[in-house]
Design a protein around this motif. Sequence first.
Motif, PDB file in Angstrom:
ATOM      1  N   LEU A  47     -23.821  30.691 -99.842  1.00 50.23           N
ATOM      2  CA  LEU A  47     -23.699  31.831 -98.927  1.00 50.23           C
ATOM      3  C   LEU A  47     -24.995  31.991 -98.141  1.00 50.23           C
ATOM      4  O   LEU A  47     -26.084  31.907 -98.700  1.00 50.23           O
ATOM      5  N   GLU A  48     -24.836  32.202 -96.847  1.00 48.50           N
ATOM      6  CA  GLU A  48     -26.001  32.541 -96.018  1.00 48.50           C
ATOM      7  C   GLU A  48     -25.700  33.853 -95.302  1.00 48.50           C
ATOM      8  O   GLU A  48     -24.630  34.021 -94.730  1.00 48.50           O
ATOM      9  N   VAL A  49     -26.652  34.765 -95.362  1.00 46.86           N
ATOM     10  CA  VAL A  49     -26.514  36.027 -94.627  1.00 46.86           C
ATOM     11  C   VAL A  49     -27.714  36.154 -93.715  1.00 46.86           C
ATOM     12  O   VAL A  49     -28.870  36.172 -94.176  1.00 46.86           O
ATOM     13  N   LYS A  50     -27.449  36.216 -92.415  1.00 45.34           N
ATOM     14  CA  LYS A  50     -28.542  36.247 -91.449  1.00 45.34           C
ATOM     15  C   LYS A  50     -29.191  37.629 -91.408  1.00 45.34           C
ATOM     16  O   LYS A  50     -28.559  38.633 -91.722  1.00 45.34           O
ATOM     17  N   LYS A  51     -30.457  37.644 -90.988  1.00 47.05           N
ATOM     18  CA  LYS A  51     -31.137  38.924 -90.810  1.00 47.05           C
ATOM     19  C   LYS A  51     -30.361  39.757 -89.796  1.00 47.05           C
ATOM     20  O   LYS A  51     -29.971  39.257 -88.743  1.00 47.05           O
ATOM     21  N   GLY A  52     -30.123  41.011 -90.134  1.00 48.34           N
ATOM     22  CA  GLY A  52     -29.407  41.898 -89.213  1.00 48.34           C
ATOM     23  C   GLY A  52     -27.898  41.849 -89.349  1.00 48.34           C
ATOM     24  O   GLY A  52     -27.193  42.565 -88.645  1.00 48.34           O
ATOM     25  N   GLU A  53     -27.385  41.034 -90.284  1.00 49.02           N
ATOM     26  CA  GLU A  53     -25.937  40.925 -90.442  1.00 49.02           C
ATOM     27  C   GLU A  53     -25.385  42.059 -91.307  1.00 49.02           C
ATOM     28  O   GLU A  53     -26.126  42.672 -92.080  1.00 49.02           O
ATOM     29  N   PHE A  54     -24.073  42.306 -91.194  1.00 45.97           N
ATOM     30  CA  PHE A  54     -23.359  43.269 -92.028  1.00 45.97           C
ATOM     31  C   PHE A  54     -22.254  42.490 -92.713  1.00 45.97           C
ATOM     32  O   PHE A  54     -21.387  41.929 -92.050  1.00 45.97           O
ATOM     33  N   LEU A  55     -22.286  42.440 -94.033  1.00 50.95           N
ATOM     34  CA  LEU A  55     -21.321  41.614 -94.769  1.00 50.95           C
ATOM     35  C   LEU A  55     -20.601  42.432 -95.827  1.00 50.95           C
ATOM     36  O   LEU A  55     -21.233  43.160 -96.601  1.00 50.95           O
ATOM     37  N   PHE A  56     -19.284  42.292 -95.857  1.00 49.51           N
ATOM     38  CA  PHE A  56     -18.509  42.838 -96.970  1.00 49.51           C
ATOM     39  C   PHE A  56     -18.216  41.731 -97.963  1.00 49.51           C
ATOM     40  O   PHE A  56     -17.829  40.621 -97.561  1.00 49.51           O
ATOM     41  N   VAL A  57     -18.379  42.029 -99.254  1.00 49.81           N
ATOM     42  CA  VAL A  57     -17.963  41.109-100.314  1.00 49.81           C
ATOM     43  C   VAL A  57     -16.805  41.783-101.032  1.00 49.81           C
ATOM     44  O   VAL A  57     -16.987  42.844-101.648  1.00 49.81           O
ATOM     45  N   THR A  58     -15.610  41.205-100.911  1.00 52.80           N
ATOM     46  CA  THR A  58     -14.440  41.809-101.549  1.00 52.80           C
ATOM     47  C   THR A  58     -14.022  40.978-102.758  1.00 52.80           C
ATOM     48  O   THR A  58     -14.548  39.890-102.993  1.00 52.80           O
ATOM     49  N   GLY A  59     -13.050  41.479-103.476  1.00 57.54           N
ATOM     50  CA  GLY A  59     -12.555  40.777-104.661  1.00 57.54           C
ATOM     51  C   GLY A  59     -12.102  41.786-105.689  1.00 57.54           C
ATOM     52  O   GLY A  59     -12.583  42.920-105.711  1.00 57.54           O
ATOM     53  N   ALA A  60     -11.195  41.357-106.551  1.00 61.37           N
ATOM     54  CA  ALA A  60     -10.659  42.243-107.583  1.00 61.37           C
ATOM     55  C   ALA A  60     -11.759  42.648-108.552  1.00 61.37           C
ATOM     56  O   ALA A  60     -12.815  42.007-108.612  1.00 61.37           O
ATOM     57  N   SER A  61     -11.493  43.694-109.311  1.00 68.88           N
ATOM     58  CA  SER A  61     -12.434  44.121-110.345  1.00 68.88           C
ATOM     59  C   SER A  61     -12.629  42.972-111.340  1.00 68.88           C
ATOM     60  O   SER A  61     -11.671  42.309-111.726  1.00 68.88           O
ATOM     61  N   GLY A  62     -13.877  42.714-111.697  1.00 72.79           N
ATOM     62  CA  GLY A  62     -14.177  41.634-112.639  1.00 72.79           C
ATOM     63  C   GLY A  62     -14.300  40.268-111.998  1.00 72.79           C
ATOM     64  O   GLY A  62     -14.477  39.254-112.683  1.00 72.79           O
ATOM     65  N   SER A  63     -14.224  40.210-110.649  1.00 68.76           N
ATOM     66  CA  SER A  63     -14.259  38.896-109.983  1.00 68.76           C
ATOM     67  C   SER A  63     -15.680  38.360-109.817  1.00 68.76           C
ATOM     68  O   SER A  63     -15.865  37.179-109.503  1.00 68.76           O
ATOM     69  N   GLY A  64     -16.703  39.193-109.997  1.00 63.44           N
ATOM     70  CA  GLY A  64     -18.078  38.689-109.907  1.00 63.44           C
ATOM     71  C   GLY A  64     -18.912  39.280-108.782  1.00 63.44           C
ATOM     72  O   GLY A  64     -20.024  38.821-108.515  1.00 63.44           O
ATOM     73  N   LYS A  65     -18.422  40.342-108.123  1.00 63.97           N
ATOM     74  CA  LYS A  65     -19.143  40.920-106.984  1.00 63.97           C
ATOM     75  C   LYS A  65     -20.498  41.502-107.407  1.00 63.97           C
ATOM     76  O   LYS A  65     -21.515  41.265-106.769  1.00 63.97           O
ATOM     77  N   SER A  66     -20.477  42.300-108.485  1.00 62.66           N
ATOM     78  CA  SER A  66     -21.740  42.917-108.936  1.00 62.66           C
ATOM     79  C   SER A  66     -22.728  41.848-109.372  1.00 62.66           C
ATOM     80  O   SER A  66     -23.930  41.953-109.097  1.00 62.66           O
ATOM     81  N   THR A  67     -22.220  40.841-110.047  1.00 62.90           N
ATOM     82  CA  THR A  67     -23.089  39.756-110.507  1.00 62.90           C
ATOM     83  C   THR A  67     -23.794  39.115-109.311  1.00 62.90           C
ATOM     84  O   THR A  67     -24.996  38.842-109.358  1.00 62.90           O
ATOM     85  N   LEU A  68     -23.036  38.914-108.243  1.00 58.00           N
ATOM     86  CA  LEU A  68     -23.622  38.313-107.045  1.00 58.00           C
ATOM     87  C   LEU A  68     -24.771  39.173-106.518  1.00 58.00           C
ATOM     88  O   LEU A  68     -25.873  38.690-106.254  1.00 58.00           O
ATOM     89  N   LEU A  69     -24.532  40.486-106.397  1.00 55.92           N
ATOM     90  CA  LEU A  69     -25.588  41.381-105.903  1.00 55.92           C
ATOM     91  C   LEU A  69     -26.783  41.408-106.855  1.00 55.92           C
ATOM     92  O   LEU A  69     -27.937  41.383-106.427  1.00 55.92           O
ATOM     93  N   LYS A  70     -26.504  41.467-108.164  1.00 49.81           N
ATOM     94  CA  LYS A  70     -27.590  41.549-109.148  1.00 49.81           C
ATOM     95  C   LYS A  70     -28.517  40.339-109.060  1.00 49.81           C
ATOM     96  O   LYS A  70     -29.717  40.451-109.314  1.00 49.81           O
ATOM     97  N   MET A  71     -27.959  39.197-108.714  1.00 51.63           N
ATOM     98  CA  MET A  71     -28.823  38.010-108.590  1.00 51.63           C
ATOM     99  C   MET A  71     -29.747  38.125-107.379  1.00 51.63           C
ATOM    100  O   MET A  71     -30.820  37.540-107.358  1.00 51.63           O
ATOM    101  N   LEU A  72     -29.337  38.919-106.382  1.00 52.94           N
ATOM    102  CA  LEU A  72     -30.168  39.068-105.182  1.00 52.94           C
ATOM    103  C   LEU A  72     -31.409  39.917-105.457  1.00 52.94           C
ATOM    104  O   LEU A  72     -32.426  39.757-104.805  1.00 52.94           O
ATOM    105  N   TYR A  73     -31.313  40.844-106.425  1.00 51.64           N
ATOM    106  CA  TYR A  73     -32.520  41.627-106.731  1.00 51.64           C
ATOM    107  C   TYR A  73     -33.085  41.298-108.113  1.00 51.64           C
ATOM    108  O   TYR A  73     -33.869  42.056-108.672  1.00 51.64           O
ATOM    109  N   GLY A  74     -32.693  40.143-108.640  1.00 50.93           N
ATOM    110  CA  GLY A  74     -33.329  39.633-109.851  1.00 50.93           C
ATOM    111  C   GLY A  74     -32.926  40.333-111.129  1.00 50.93           C
ATOM    112  O   GLY A  74     -33.589  40.183-112.150  1.00 50.93           O
TER     113      GLY A  74
END
Length: 247
Positions: free
Chosen positions: A50-77
């Motif tokens: 995944l690449e997100v450019k500076k200034g972009e607005f991105l939605f991450v969708t998916g069912a509960s338990g699909s891994g969305k929070s995990t993805l965000l948590k890896m971004l802030y360590g």
Amino acid sequence: MAVSTNQATSNQTVLDREQDVATLNAVNMVQLHNVTKAYVNQLALSDINLEVKKGEFLFVTGASGSGKSTLLKMLYGEELPTQGEVTVDECNVPRMRGDALSLLRRRIGIVFQDYKLIQQRTVAENVTVVLEAQGYTRKEIQRRLEPTLKLVGLRDKANCFPGQLSGGEQQRVGIARAIVSTPPLILADEPTGNLDPDNSWQIIQIFRKLNAFGATVIITTHDEQLVRRCNHRVVQVCNGKLLTKNI
Ligand code: ADP
């Protein structure tokens, strides 16, 4: 020593590639490269790019338990990838520890579904508590507080306690706390998960305003209707894979 033509060419290629990577890192706020995250008994994400450019607005969708929070948590360590590279604002997140990680986190505003407010503190105190901990002067804290509360529509609630506010207002406090230090990256994990459609829409409008001011915004949500109302890029987490989604 003479350098053969072949060697010179291959050196040039390596340099070009390094230049390309450097350029990419400069324009990308977020980059995930072949990222896999396995918990003890659960493969949460598998070979994500995944690449997100500076200034972009991105939605991450998916069912509960699909891994969305995990993805965000890896971004802030908060979670480390099992494999792969996670780069945020040119920092290699999994390699960061201690002060370096704290400094990176100061450049990331994080908004949670359950607001995480301090019940015994007023709205103003909840918003400024992080600035105080970071050693901002009283004058600078005051200078930042008023426009931040105005931006989220809470100027007249500065002295209220969280228990005196509606859910939508409490989430506005959560957003104000996340943005008061003007971070270039805002991550919001199901920020509208506890709100009705009207309040959800108003909260999304605040994020869109912040994005218009230049912040990169990444929001996880399972609210497909909300995503469809906005014309932003969408990716979907499904069975641990990341899919591009047409809205
Ligand atoms: P989402 O945010 O889409 O609801 P999560 O990222 O929270 O999904 O979870 C993805 C999967 O990983 C789920 O199956 C969840 O149970 C599992 N999971 C999340 N956190 C942990 C953890 N700390 N330990 C073990 N499994 C976890």
